[in-house]
Design an enzyme around this catalytic site. Structure first.
Site, PDB file in Angstrom:
ATOM      1  N   GLU A 335       0.647  -1.118  -0.045  1.00 55.25           N
ATOM      2  CA  GLU A 335       0.312  -0.019  -0.159  1.00 55.25           C
ATOM      3  C   GLU A 335       0.816   1.285   0.193  1.00 55.25           C
ATOM      4  OE1 GLU A 335      -3.799   1.885   2.577  1.00 55.25           O
ATOM      5  OE2 GLU A 335      -3.228   0.005   2.710  1.00 55.25           O
ATOM      6  N   HIS A 364       8.004 -27.244   1.295  1.00 54.24           N
ATOM      7  CA  HIS A 364       7.124 -28.453   0.598  1.00 54.24           C
ATOM      8  C   HIS A 364       5.873 -27.717  -0.158  1.00 54.24           C
ATOM      9  CE1 HIS A 364       9.150 -31.514   3.097  1.00 54.24           C
ATOM     10  NE2 HIS A 364       9.032 -30.626   3.977  1.00 54.24           N
ATOM     11  N   LYS A 470     -12.775   2.272  -3.246  1.00 54.46           N
ATOM     12  CA  LYS A 470     -14.048   2.394  -2.388  1.00 54.46           C
ATOM     13  C   LYS A 470     -15.208   3.054  -3.032  1.00 54.46           C
ATOM     14  CE  LYS A 470     -11.545   2.649   2.062  1.00 54.46           C
ATOM     15  NZ  LYS A 470     -10.939   3.636   3.205  1.00 54.46           N
TER      16      LYS A 470
END
Length: 546
Positions: A335, A364, A470
């Site tokens: 950000e 793994h 937003k």
């Protein structure tokens, strides 16, 4: 100053194998911090640090101005003062220093009152659990710290609403079970208008009311003075309100009331965390790069990515307690650095992608690709020297070998294997995972992000992309309202997708399709979908079911 820091680890002159010489020459070690940083496996050229000296000195000057109170977020005319949180005497005004010190004292008193049952819920004898309601930095920091430092000795158990996912909230409430009446809610939102946090608060309010309780008698707010949440908390009789200052960004808020209040309620030593951050801040103010681990880290990122985000940052902490550190850093790094424009408005599309889990689990999972696949990353290993907390002892799983020895061996083996494949890495070593070390790590990365942003000429302290997202989300919800208004009532003629879009006044048929598909999948929303036999979802018609 110890010899390691002053000379980069050099001892008496003697012949050494070249890789070790590079390691020795570029190793930062501060015994007082219990901290080591090795950037020797980043392929910077001879003369790199000298060539970057003018830029890093300019970055130091910008950081000093920021700590002195300069406007660092010109979009909003705001200062950025998270460094003052652990050194209040650096605040540019006496009133700010007093506010920080008073807030930290209030946090400690409030936590003590909760633990001592002087602050009590409506029905239960005492608060035993904490439910943090937040999003982004208001949740990621507290989650990381709670996981890293938590133990069975915690005074209270923490839970989180960190999304506007109703099923996720239901799962959290199910985990709390019949102890909701003994649960203290901490609602965190600077503006109070953040929809995810507001939604979580309203869902929690409904949950309390279902069992005959009130939210206000079980809640505290961390928010801006005079914000929507601040007014709501005052109106509904919240137990307390703590400040979230406009000069503290969400992704750098862990050492404000945002993170300190949940940690104190959990029973963690927050003053030690602040002290660790303060100690790292002091070291990372050094103007000489070899003595400044944040500068070394920022310059290593620059060398690894070409200063243009050419490679991803893979974080591999070899300690279960640090598993959530990569999630925390995703927000802090991405950000802050993921910006389309530089500070002069030129399009640069900067950023460093961050991902990771933990070692040796990743042996793994995806280390195979790191070793043999695309060379589009650099790794940051985090090593913890102490295997387990004393006084617990270990066992030998092989002659002379413990589980901790295996963990260390896997770290060293992976580091070596990556180097042999020409892959770059950084290694951070701390002595143990305690509150002081966690504070140090938070402060180190906050400073490194700020310095790197200066090196690449971007603003680390605003987030226009977040605000754009937003705004777009609200536009979808506004369209949803028009879609619902356009649908005919039960008994009326069903409408096609295109007809609904026209009636809603939108030519964005795809978004209308997404809205209708979601509404129809949730019967309580009252939207009926009919797909003709043999037809596709695009042939469906819609009406109000009730």
């Amino acid at each position: 100053m110890d010899q390691d820091r002053a000379t980069g680890g050099r001892g008496a002159a003697h012949a050494v194998h070249p890789p070790f010489a590079r390691f020795r020459d570029h190793l930062f070690h501060d015994p007082s911090l219990g901290f080591w940083l090795d950037v020797s496996r980043i392929r910077f050229e001879d003369g790199f640090f000298a060539g970057m000296e003018p830029r890093i000195q300019a970055a130091f000057a910008e950081m000093a101005a920021l700590e002195g109170g300069s406007i660092a977020n010109p979009d909003e005319g705001r200062r950025v003062g998270h460094y003052w949180l652990r050194a209040p005497e650096l605040a540019p005004e006496a009133a700010l220093r007093a506010a920080i010190e008073a807030t930290n004292a209030r946090i400690l008193r409030f936590a003590a009152d909760v633990h001592g049952a002087r602050v009590r819920p409506e029905r239960a004898a005492r608060f035993r659990k904490v439910l943090v309601v937040g999003i982004g930095g208001s949740a990621l920091g507290p989650q990381f710290v709670a996981s890293a430092l938590g133990s069975p000795a915690d005074r209270m158990q923490l839970y989180f609403f960190d999304n506007t996912d109703p099923d996720g909230m239901d799962r959290t409430l199910d985990a709390i079970g019949d102890e909701l009446d003994a649960t203290l809610a901490v609602i965190i939102s600077k503006s109070g208008g953040t929809k995810e946090t507001r939604n979580g608060m309203l869902e929690l309010d409904a949950a309390y009311r279902r069992v005959g309780l009130s939210l206000g008698a079980h809640a505290v707010a961390v928010t801006g003075e005079g914000s929507e949440l601040d007014r709501y908390a005052a109106k509904h009789g919240f137990l307390a309100r703590f400040p979230m200052w406009d000069w503290v960004g969400g992704r750098t808020s862990e050492l404000s009331a945002v993170g300190l209040l949940p940690a104190a309620l959990q029973g963690l030593p927050i003053l030690e965390m602040l002290e660790g951050a303060r100690a790292m801040d002091e070291v990372t103010r050094a103007k000489e790069v070899p003595r400044n681990p944040a500068a070394l880290l920022a310059l290593a990122w620059y060398a690894a990515t070409g200063g243009v985000g050419r490679k991803d940052m893979v974080l591999l902490p070899y300690k279960d307690r640090l598993e959530l550190f990569s999630r925390y850093l995703q927000q802090l790094v991405m950000e802050s650095l993921g910006k389309r424009l530089d500070r002069q408005g030129k399009e640069v599309c900067q950023g460093i992608a961050v991902y990771g889990n933990k070692g040796s689990t990743d042996q793994h999972a995806y280390v195979q690709q790191l070793r043999d696949g695309l060379d589009n990353f650099f790794v940051t290993f985090i090593e913890v020297l102490q295997d387990r907390a004393p006084p617990r002892g270990g066992i030998e799983v092989d002659p002379g070998v413990t589980t901790g020895d295996y963990l260390s061996g896997f770290l060293q083996g992976t580091r070596k294997a990556l180097t042999e494949s020409g892959r770059e890495s950084i290694t951070i070593t701390i002595e143990s995972v305690d509150a002081r070390a966690v504070g140090m790590l938070i402060a180190l990365y906050e400073r490194a992000v700020g310095l790197y942003a200066s090196l690449v000429n971007i603003n680390a302290y605003h987030q226009p992309g977040v605000e754009a997202g937003k705004k777009a989300a609200q536009e979808v919800l506004d369209l949803q309202g028009r879609v619902l208004a356009a649908l005919p009532a039960a008994g009326g003629r069903a409408m096609s997708l295109e007809e609904v879009a026209r009636a809603a006044g939108s030519d964005d048929v795809e978004t209308v399709f997404w809205i209708l598909r979601h509404l129809a999948a949730n019967p309580e929303r009252g939207v009926a979908q009919e797909v003709p036999q043999g037809g596709s979802p695009f042939d469906a018609t819609y009406r109000r079911a009730r």
